[in-house]
Enzyme design. Structure first.
Site, mmCIF file in Angstrom:
data_model
loop_
_atom_site.group_PDB
_atom_site.id
_atom_site.type_symbol
_atom_site.label_atom_id
_atom_site.label_comp_id
_atom_site.label_asym_id
_atom_site.label_seq_id
_atom_site.Cartn_x
_atom_site.Cartn_y
_atom_site.Cartn_z
ATOM 1 N N GLU A 36 -5.608 -6.663 8.079
ATOM 2 C CA GLU A 36 -5.660 -5.188 8.091
ATOM 3 C C GLU A 36 -6.431 -4.636 9.290
ATOM 4 O O GLU A 36 -7.447 -3.949 9.137
ATOM 5 C CB GLU A 36 -6.255 -4.660 6.782
ATOM 6 C CG GLU A 36 -5.352 -4.916 5.604
ATOM 7 C CD GLU A 36 -5.771 -4.147 4.346
ATOM 8 O OE1 GLU A 36 -6.954 -3.788 4.221
ATOM 9 O OE2 GLU A 36 -4.899 -3.904 3.501
ATOM 10 N N GLU A 43 0.375 -7.901 0.002
ATOM 11 C CA GLU A 43 -0.625 -7.726 -1.050
ATOM 12 C C GLU A 43 -0.215 -6.584 -1.964
ATOM 13 O O GLU A 43 0.307 -5.569 -1.520
ATOM 14 C CB GLU A 43 -1.994 -7.342 -0.460
ATOM 15 C CG GLU A 43 -2.672 -8.381 0.381
ATOM 16 C CD GLU A 43 -4.026 -7.869 0.884
ATOM 17 O OE1 GLU A 43 -4.633 -6.985 0.260
ATOM 18 O OE2 GLU A 43 -4.460 -8.351 1.951
#
Ligand code: GLA
Ligand code: ZN
Length: 679
Positions: free
Chosen positions: A150, A311
């Site tokens: 991320e 995710e």
């Protein structure tokens, strides 16, 4: 194709055995197999373990874990562990930590915390990627690389300032050109020396404003700093990518994106990524249409190529203000929502729940109780079995949309730092209104960048196309004159790529195409509204609709007027126009309408171009998509309602890939359940 080495929808997620003592590892693997888990993402935050000091690398734990997973039929999505630097590095090489928006030098702490222009961060992260690639290049468990984690946030340190100047030189050549494009004659900001230029931050040009906005005195500087920081982080990705590719040219590389994440221009990123992957964390009250739009945005980053759902939580999150459980059936339904929109993997954060620090209340496949007799585990195992049974049938299938919505990061940045006319205009929220109308009508949409090829679409929606970058107006003109239908709105065509106004009348370079001139732009107080009053012939269920926020005061310069304003001193001026241009049509909606207007108007516009819903008459709360592969169509029908619904399927019998039932006519779809119908 993502899943070449394991041709099924990958099922698994982030697994952090590095946070656990070994005796538990076998227990984990036993339960993974029970749940049908066949991919584990390893090594996401293990840099400190892998490299306890500058000289020492120790991958013993990872060797053992890779072997163990492989022996049990589980593949690995292998992270490079560079999403958080080790403490020794921050102590020894202070350039790795960032300087924040307020000019404070950060100490060690947190994650995603490295300065993207730190020479030491770059050196050590690339070295780590290379060590991993050398070590595991022939490991049979290795399926894909997951670089860092991320990427995000900005840095304002002196190394970044220096790199910004280099970036500017490359982009603009001379300081004179920088002064020109930034319009620095304003407020006496002329730069005499490259060294005069400093990052725009809370201690120079920017400040935190209302509505989550970052305000700036100089949009040109601030825009370029965003582009530069996005590029800087992307360079970090590319450097690691290159190190990996040296040893494993055939293993795909990705990093996990975050949907509409403002700081990074993902269209630019996706060009450097083999595969798009992203992390989907809707809140309990996020509209299903918003999640759908995020999936479509992620699919659009690489021209419709399938993406990885990297995710999602099996049930609960920890970082939202209120972290509701996913109700029974919801985890499965939302997993298939991702698949319905182009995901070829279903993966979780996290496989086993940690016991300390801030993610111990984040859901996991294996909960704190440590065994498989939990609701969440049972639901995960149920989905695992289904995905196993689906095999490779859906892999690499495509979407077939005739409508596109344009989404552009530069435009987003510029709109929300515009300093007027209103703080109420939020780009993604405004786009979502258009998306939601088509979602409700079960009309397939692609969400694509302004640079994407639009020639294959019948309708292109470009809401609030405030910034028109070089070549875009010409491209839209060619598209419309060739027969396409374009819809754009208020506050479009105003500025160029440096946020400099295009003089000669709004909407600037789109004026000819739209056949209108916007003379003024009114910003309404939140309590004030106007009305869109339809002219006869513009047939919608209602004769008038509410509107507000911004109202462009436009004159037709050849466009047909379909609706006018109902109130205020500009009552009777056009609110909706359409201009015939070549073989196509260009629509201009001069204000921000109530949702119902779009719900009524856009499906009719689609119908007039022969675009039909994927499923006629689907009940409210039912989402449909089609994925196409080898001539077969897979119709996903997802019931987001708690209660069952009756769906009319037509007379041709169709088979549900999941339940195996053959259906025709009207059939009952249980609450929070779905079909995948082959037709
Ligand atoms: C992100 C991160 C994970 C984890 C989850 C929690 O997606 O990538 O490491 O923190 O959020 O929701
Ligand atoms: Zn920095």
């Amino acid at each position: 194709m993502i899943n070449k080495k394991k041709p099924k929808i990958w099922y698994g997620g982030d697994y952090n055995p590095d946070q656990w003592e070994k005796p538990i590892w076998d227990e984990d693997v036993r339960m993974f197999k029970l749940a049908g888990i066949d991919v584990a993402t390893l090594n996401v935050f293990a840099w400190a373990k892998n490299q306890p000091n500058e000289e020492t690398y120790d991958f013993g734990w990872l060797d053992e874990m890779m072997d163990k997973l492989h022996a049990n039929g589980i593949g690995v999505c292998l992270a490079t562990s560079t999403g958080a630097h080790p403490a020794w590095m921050a102590r020894k090489y202070p350039d790795v930590t960032r300087v924040d928006f307020d000019g404070r030098k950060r100490k060690f702490g947190g994650r995603h915390n490295s300065c993207p222009n730190s020479p030491n961060y770059r050196l050590f992260s690339v070295r780590m990627a290379e060590k991993l690639a050398e070590r595991y290049k022939d490991h049979p468990a290795l399926l894909i690389w997951h670089v860092s984690n991320e990427y995000g946030g900005y840095c304002y340190c002196d190394n970044c300032a220096a790199a910004f100047r280099v970036w500017l030189r490359k982009r603009y050549g001379t300081l004179d050109e920088v002064n020109r494009v930034w319009n620095t004659a304003f407020w006496g900001h002329t730069f005499y020396d490259w060294e005069d230029i400093v990052p725009p931050s809370g201690i120079s040009e920017e400040w935190r404003g209302a509505n989550g906005r970052t305000e700036t005195n100089f949009q040109g500087i601030s825009l370029d700093y965003r582009r530069f920081q996005s590029d800087s982080l992307l360079e970090c990705y590319e450097l690691e990518n290159d190190a990996l590719k040296k040893h494993t040219p055939d293993i795909p590389v990705t990093t996990n994106l975050m949907g509409a994440y403002k700081e990074l221009d993902y269209h630019k990123w996706a060009r450097k990524m083999d595969v798009v992957s992203w992390d989907n964390y809707p809140a309990a009250d996020t509209p299903f249409s918003y999640t759908a739009m995020m999936h479509d945005l992620m699919r659009g980053l690489k021209e419709g190529q399938p993406f990885m759902l990297m995710e999602q939580t099996p049930s609960q999150q920890n970082w939202q203000p209120y972290n509701a459980l996913k109700r029974p059936g919801v985890m499965k339904l939302w997993s298939y929502q991702a698949v319905a929109r182009g995901a070829d993997t279903v993966m979780f954060f996290q496989l086993r729940r940690s016991i300390g620090a801030c993610e111990k209340y984040h859901g996991a496949v294996i909960e704190h109780v440590g065994h498989e007799h939990t609701r969440v585990f049972r639901e995960c195992a149920g989905l695992g079995a289904e995905l196993h049974a689906l095999g490779d049938r859906l892999l690499d299938s495509r979407f077939d949309a005739k409508v596109a919505i344009l989404f552009d990061w530069d435009n987003w940045w510029a709109i929300e730092m515009s300093s007027g006319p209103t703080i109420e205009l939020q780009y993604v929220k405004e786009l979502h209104k258009y998306y939601a109308a088509l979602y409700k009508a079960n009309i397939a949409v692609d969400v694509i960048g302004v640079d994407a090829d639009i020639s294959g679409y019948d309708i292109v929606l470009a809401p609030v196309l405030y910034m028109v970058k070089p070549g875009i107006a010409e491209k839209l003109e060619a598209y419309v004159s060739g027969g396409g239908a374009l819809v754009t709105t208020f506050f479009s065509g105003i500025v160029d790529e440096n946020d400099r106004v295009v003089t000669g009348g709004y909407p600037g370079k789109l004026r000819k195409l739209l056949g209108i001139w916007a003379e003024e732009i009114d910003a309404l107080l939140p309590s004030k509204r106007n009305r869109i009053v339809l002219n006869s012939g513009a047939e919608l269920p209602r004769a008038e609709y509410d509107c507000g926020m911004l109202c462009d005061l436009i004159h037709s310069e050849g466009a047909e007027i379909k609706a006018v304003y109902g109130d205020d001193f500009y009552r009777g001026m056009p609110a909706l126009t359409v201009n015939r241009f070549g073989d196509g049509e260009a629509w201009y909606l001069a204000t921000s309408p109530e949702q119902q207007f779009l719900d009524d108007w856009l499906p009719r516009l689609c119908a007039s171009h022969g675009i039909a819903p994927l499923l006629e008459g689907a009940p409210d709360g039912v989402e449909t998509t089609v994925r196409v592969k080898d001539g077969a169509e897979y119709l996903f029908v997802l019931n987001h309602n708690e209660a069952p619904v009756t769906v009319t399927l037509g007379n041709e019998p169709v088979t549900d890939l999941i339940g195996g039932r053959t259906l025709s006519g009207s059939a009952e779809l249980p609450g929070r359940d779905l079909w995948i119908l082959r037709r």
